[in-house]
Scaffold this motif. Sequence first.
Motif, PDB file in Angstrom:
ATOM      1  N   ASN A 129       0.760  -1.242   0.000  1.00 49.94           N
ATOM      2  CA  ASN A 129       0.000   0.000   0.000  1.00 49.94           C
ATOM      3  C   ASN A 129       0.794   1.297   0.000  1.00 49.94           C
ATOM      4  OD1 ASN A 129      -2.763  -1.143   0.274  1.00 49.94           O
ATOM      5  ND2 ASN A 129      -1.876  -1.981   2.140  1.00 49.94           N
ATOM      6  N   VAL A 130       2.084   1.245   0.169  1.00 49.34           N
ATOM      7  CA  VAL A 130       2.817   2.515   0.267  1.00 49.34           C
ATOM      8  C   VAL A 130       3.879   2.633  -0.820  1.00 49.34           C
ATOM      9  CG1 VAL A 130       2.449   2.628   2.763  1.00 49.34           C
ATOM     10  CG2 VAL A 130       4.597   1.761   1.899  1.00 49.34           C
ATOM     11  N   ASN A 131       4.162   3.869  -1.168  1.00 54.60           N
ATOM     12  CA  ASN A 131       5.222   4.127  -2.146  1.00 54.60           C
ATOM     13  C   ASN A 131       6.326   4.990  -1.541  1.00 54.60           C
ATOM     14  OD1 ASN A 131       3.953   6.561  -1.972  1.00 54.60           O
ATOM     15  ND2 ASN A 131       3.425   6.726  -4.133  1.00 54.60           N
ATOM     16  N   TYR A 132       6.230   5.267  -0.253  1.00 51.07           N
ATOM     17  CA  TYR A 132       7.238   6.112   0.392  1.00 51.07           C
ATOM     18  C   TYR A 132       8.363   5.324   1.048  1.00 51.07           C
ATOM     19  CZ  TYR A 132       4.240   5.283   4.516  1.00 51.07           C
ATOM     20  OH  TYR A 132       3.488   4.717   5.511  1.00 51.07           O
ATOM     21  N   LEU A 133       8.299   4.010   1.028  1.00 52.64           N
ATOM     22  CA  LEU A 133       9.356   3.183   1.610  1.00 52.64           C
ATOM     23  C   LEU A 133      10.101   2.498   0.470  1.00 52.64           C
ATOM     24  CD1 LEU A 133      10.647   2.192   4.223  1.00 52.64           C
ATOM     25  CD2 LEU A 133       9.022   0.303   4.224  1.00 52.64           C
ATOM     26  N   ASP A 134      11.307   2.976   0.197  1.00 55.69           N
ATOM     27  CA  ASP A 134      12.077   2.477  -0.940  1.00 55.69           C
ATOM     28  C   ASP A 134      12.589   1.056  -0.735  1.00 55.69           C
ATOM     29  OD1 ASP A 134      11.755   4.889  -2.267  1.00 55.69           O
ATOM     30  OD2 ASP A 134      13.589   5.725  -1.418  1.00 55.69           O
ATOM     31  N   ASN A 135      12.804   0.673   0.512  1.00 55.96           N
ATOM     32  CA  ASN A 135      13.463  -0.588   0.780  1.00 55.96           C
ATOM     33  C   ASN A 135      12.915  -1.175   2.082  1.00 55.96           C
ATOM     34  OD1 ASN A 135      15.341  -2.571   1.505  1.00 55.96           O
ATOM     35  ND2 ASN A 135      17.040  -1.433   0.586  1.00 55.96           N
ATOM     36  N   MET A 136      12.441  -2.409   2.033  1.00 57.12           N
ATOM     37  CA  MET A 136      11.876  -3.044   3.230  1.00 57.12           C
ATOM     38  C   MET A 136      12.942  -3.316   4.289  1.00 57.12           C
ATOM     39  SD  MET A 136       8.640  -3.166   3.157  1.00 57.12           S
ATOM     40  CE  MET A 136       8.173  -4.384   4.372  1.00 57.12           C
ATOM     41  N   ASP A 137      14.221  -3.264   3.915  1.00 54.88           N
ATOM     42  CA  ASP A 137      15.289  -3.422   4.906  1.00 54.88           C
ATOM     43  C   ASP A 137      15.217  -2.331   5.969  1.00 54.88           C
ATOM     44  OD1 ASP A 137      16.293  -5.693   3.700  1.00 54.88           O
ATOM     45  OD2 ASP A 137      17.818  -4.607   2.564  1.00 54.88           O
ATOM     46  N   ILE A 138      14.769  -1.156   5.578  1.00 55.96           N
ATOM     47  CA  ILE A 138      14.613  -0.053   6.532  1.00 55.96           C
ATOM     48  C   ILE A 138      13.592  -0.449   7.594  1.00 55.96           C
ATOM     49  CG2 ILE A 138      13.903   2.356   6.825  1.00 55.96           C
ATOM     50  CD1 ILE A 138      14.724   2.703   3.796  1.00 55.96           C
ATOM     51  N   PHE A 139      12.450  -0.971   7.149  1.00 47.73           N
ATOM     52  CA  PHE A 139      11.424  -1.433   8.085  1.00 47.73           C
ATOM     53  C   PHE A 139      11.972  -2.539   8.976  1.00 47.73           C
ATOM     54  CE2 PHE A 139       8.149  -4.785   8.714  1.00 47.73           C
ATOM     55  CZ  PHE A 139       7.470  -4.171   9.754  1.00 47.73           C
ATOM     56  N   ASP A 140      12.673  -3.506   8.399  1.00 43.28           N
ATOM     57  CA  ASP A 140      13.206  -4.626   9.183  1.00 43.28           C
ATOM     58  C   ASP A 140      14.181  -4.151  10.265  1.00 43.28           C
ATOM     59  OD1 ASP A 140      11.706  -6.554   7.840  1.00 43.28           O
ATOM     60  OD2 ASP A 140      13.274  -6.926   6.364  1.00 43.28           O
ATOM     61  N   ARG A 141      15.036  -3.182   9.930  1.00 41.64           N
ATOM     62  CA  ARG A 141      15.979  -2.625  10.915  1.00 41.64           C
ATOM     63  C   ARG A 141      15.226  -1.955  12.061  1.00 41.64           C
ATOM     64  NH1 ARG A 141      18.982  -0.338   6.665  1.00 41.64           N
ATOM     65  NH2 ARG A 141      18.133   1.678   7.225  1.00 41.64           N
ATOM     66  N   ILE A 142      14.232  -1.155  11.707  1.00 43.21           N
ATOM     67  CA  ILE A 142      13.465  -0.451  12.743  1.00 43.21           C
ATOM     68  C   ILE A 142      12.652  -1.445  13.560  1.00 43.21           C
ATOM     69  CG2 ILE A 142      11.666   1.270  13.175  1.00 43.21           C
ATOM     70  CD1 ILE A 142      12.667   2.736  10.654  1.00 43.21           C
ATOM     71  N   TRP A 143      12.130  -2.490  12.907  1.00 44.46           N
ATOM     72  CA  TRP A 143      11.364  -3.507  13.637  1.00 44.46           C
ATOM     73  C   TRP A 143      12.244  -4.166  14.709  1.00 44.46           C
ATOM     74  CZ3 TRP A 143       6.427  -4.631  14.230  1.00 44.46           C
ATOM     75  CH2 TRP A 143       6.097  -5.811  14.901  1.00 44.46           C
ATOM     76  N   GLN A 144      13.490  -4.471  14.384  1.00 44.79           N
ATOM     77  CA  GLN A 144      14.396  -5.070  15.369  1.00 44.79           C
ATOM     78  C   GLN A 144      14.633  -4.132  16.543  1.00 44.79           C
ATOM     79  OE1 GLN A 144      15.448  -8.225  15.650  1.00 44.79           O
ATOM     80  NE2 GLN A 144      14.063  -8.506  13.920  1.00 44.79           N
ATOM     81  N   LYS A 145      14.812  -2.865  16.264  1.00 49.54           N
ATOM     82  CA  LYS A 145      14.978  -1.874  17.344  1.00 49.54           C
ATOM     83  C   LYS A 145      13.707  -1.782  18.177  1.00 49.54           C
ATOM     84  CE  LYS A 145      18.240   1.013  14.818  1.00 49.54           C
ATOM     85  NZ  LYS A 145      18.466   2.342  14.213  1.00 49.54           N
ATOM     86  N   TYR A 146      12.565  -1.838  17.514  1.00 46.95           N
ATOM     87  CA  TYR A 146      11.278  -1.816  18.205  1.00 46.95           C
ATOM     88  C   TYR A 146      11.168  -2.994  19.178  1.00 46.95           C
ATOM     89  CZ  TYR A 146       6.234  -2.829  18.641  1.00 46.95           C
ATOM     90  OH  TYR A 146       4.971  -3.142  19.095  1.00 46.95           O
ATOM     91  N   LEU A 147      11.538  -4.173  18.713  1.00 50.11           N
ATOM     92  CA  LEU A 147      11.476  -5.359  19.582  1.00 50.11           C
ATOM     93  C   LEU A 147      12.429  -5.200  20.784  1.00 50.11           C
ATOM     94  CD1 LEU A 147      11.369  -8.274  16.996  1.00 50.11           C
ATOM     95  CD2 LEU A 147       9.457  -7.285  18.283  1.00 50.11           C
TER      96      LEU A 147
END
Length: 73
Positions: free
Chosen positions: A51-69
Amino acid sequence: MKRSFYHYLMTLRGPNSADEEQVFANQASKDIQFPKQSENYEEISDYLELNVNYLDNMDIFDRIWQKYLENNR
Protein backbone atom coordinates in the motif's frame (compact mmCIF):
# COMPACT_ATOMS: atom_id res chain seq x y z
CA MET A 1 2.80 -1.70 28.72
CA LYS A 2 3.67 -2.51 25.13
CA ARG A 3 3.35 0.25 22.61
CA SER A 4 2.43 -0.16 18.98
CA PHE A 5 5.05 -0.14 16.26
CA TYR A 6 3.61 3.13 14.96
CA HIS A 7 4.03 4.77 18.37
CA TYR A 8 7.67 3.66 18.44
CA LEU A 9 8.19 4.79 14.85
CA MET A 10 6.93 8.26 15.72
CA THR A 11 9.81 8.65 18.19
CA LEU A 12 12.19 8.47 15.20
CA ARG A 13 10.77 11.48 13.34
CA GLY A 14 13.09 14.37 12.69
CA PRO A 15 14.36 16.96 10.22
CA ASN A 16 17.24 14.92 8.75
CA SER A 17 16.17 14.10 5.20
CA ALA A 18 19.35 12.06 4.68
CA ASP A 19 18.46 9.56 7.43
CA GLU A 20 16.32 6.73 5.98
CA GLU A 21 14.70 5.94 9.31
CA GLN A 22 13.66 9.55 9.87
CA VAL A 23 12.30 9.83 6.34
CA PHE A 24 10.25 6.64 6.85
CA ALA A 25 8.94 7.89 10.21
CA ASN A 26 8.06 11.31 8.79
CA GLN A 27 6.21 9.77 5.84
CA ALA A 28 4.38 7.23 8.01
CA SER A 29 3.17 10.06 10.24
CA LYS A 30 1.31 11.47 7.22
CA ASP A 31 -0.19 8.09 6.25
CA ILE A 32 -3.76 8.02 7.60
CA GLN A 33 -4.17 4.34 6.66
CA PHE A 34 -1.09 3.09 8.54
CA PRO A 35 -2.06 0.32 11.02
CA LYS A 36 -1.41 2.53 14.04
CA GLN A 37 -2.43 0.07 16.76
CA SER A 38 -0.65 -2.97 15.40
CA GLU A 39 2.19 -4.84 17.09
CA ASN A 40 2.14 -7.56 14.42
CA TYR A 41 5.09 -7.82 12.01
CA GLU A 42 3.15 -9.57 9.24
CA GLU A 43 0.28 -7.10 9.30
CA ILE A 44 2.56 -4.07 9.10
CA SER A 45 4.92 -5.65 6.57
CA ASP A 46 2.03 -6.61 4.29
CA TYR A 47 0.57 -3.14 4.55
CA LEU A 48 3.89 -1.52 3.63
CA GLU A 49 4.56 -3.87 0.73
CA LEU A 50 1.10 -3.54 -0.78
CA ASN A 51 0.00 0.00 0.00
CA VAL A 52 2.82 2.52 0.27
CA ASN A 53 5.22 4.13 -2.15
CA TYR A 54 7.24 6.11 0.39
CA LEU A 55 9.36 3.18 1.61
CA ASP A 56 12.08 2.48 -0.94
CA ASN A 57 13.46 -0.59 0.78
CA MET A 58 11.88 -3.04 3.23
CA ASP A 59 15.29 -3.42 4.91
CA ILE A 60 14.61 -0.05 6.53
CA PHE A 61 11.42 -1.43 8.08
CA ASP A 62 13.21 -4.63 9.18
CA ARG A 63 15.98 -2.63 10.92
CA ILE A 64 13.46 -0.45 12.74
CA TRP A 65 11.36 -3.51 13.64
CA GLN A 66 14.40 -5.07 15.37
CA LYS A 67 14.98 -1.87 17.34
CA TYR A 68 11.28 -1.82 18.21
CA LEU A 69 11.48 -5.36 19.58
CA GLU A 70 14.59 -4.53 21.63
CA ASN A 71 13.06 -1.37 23.07
CA ASN A 72 9.57 -2.74 23.67
CA ARG A 73 10.13 -5.70 25.98
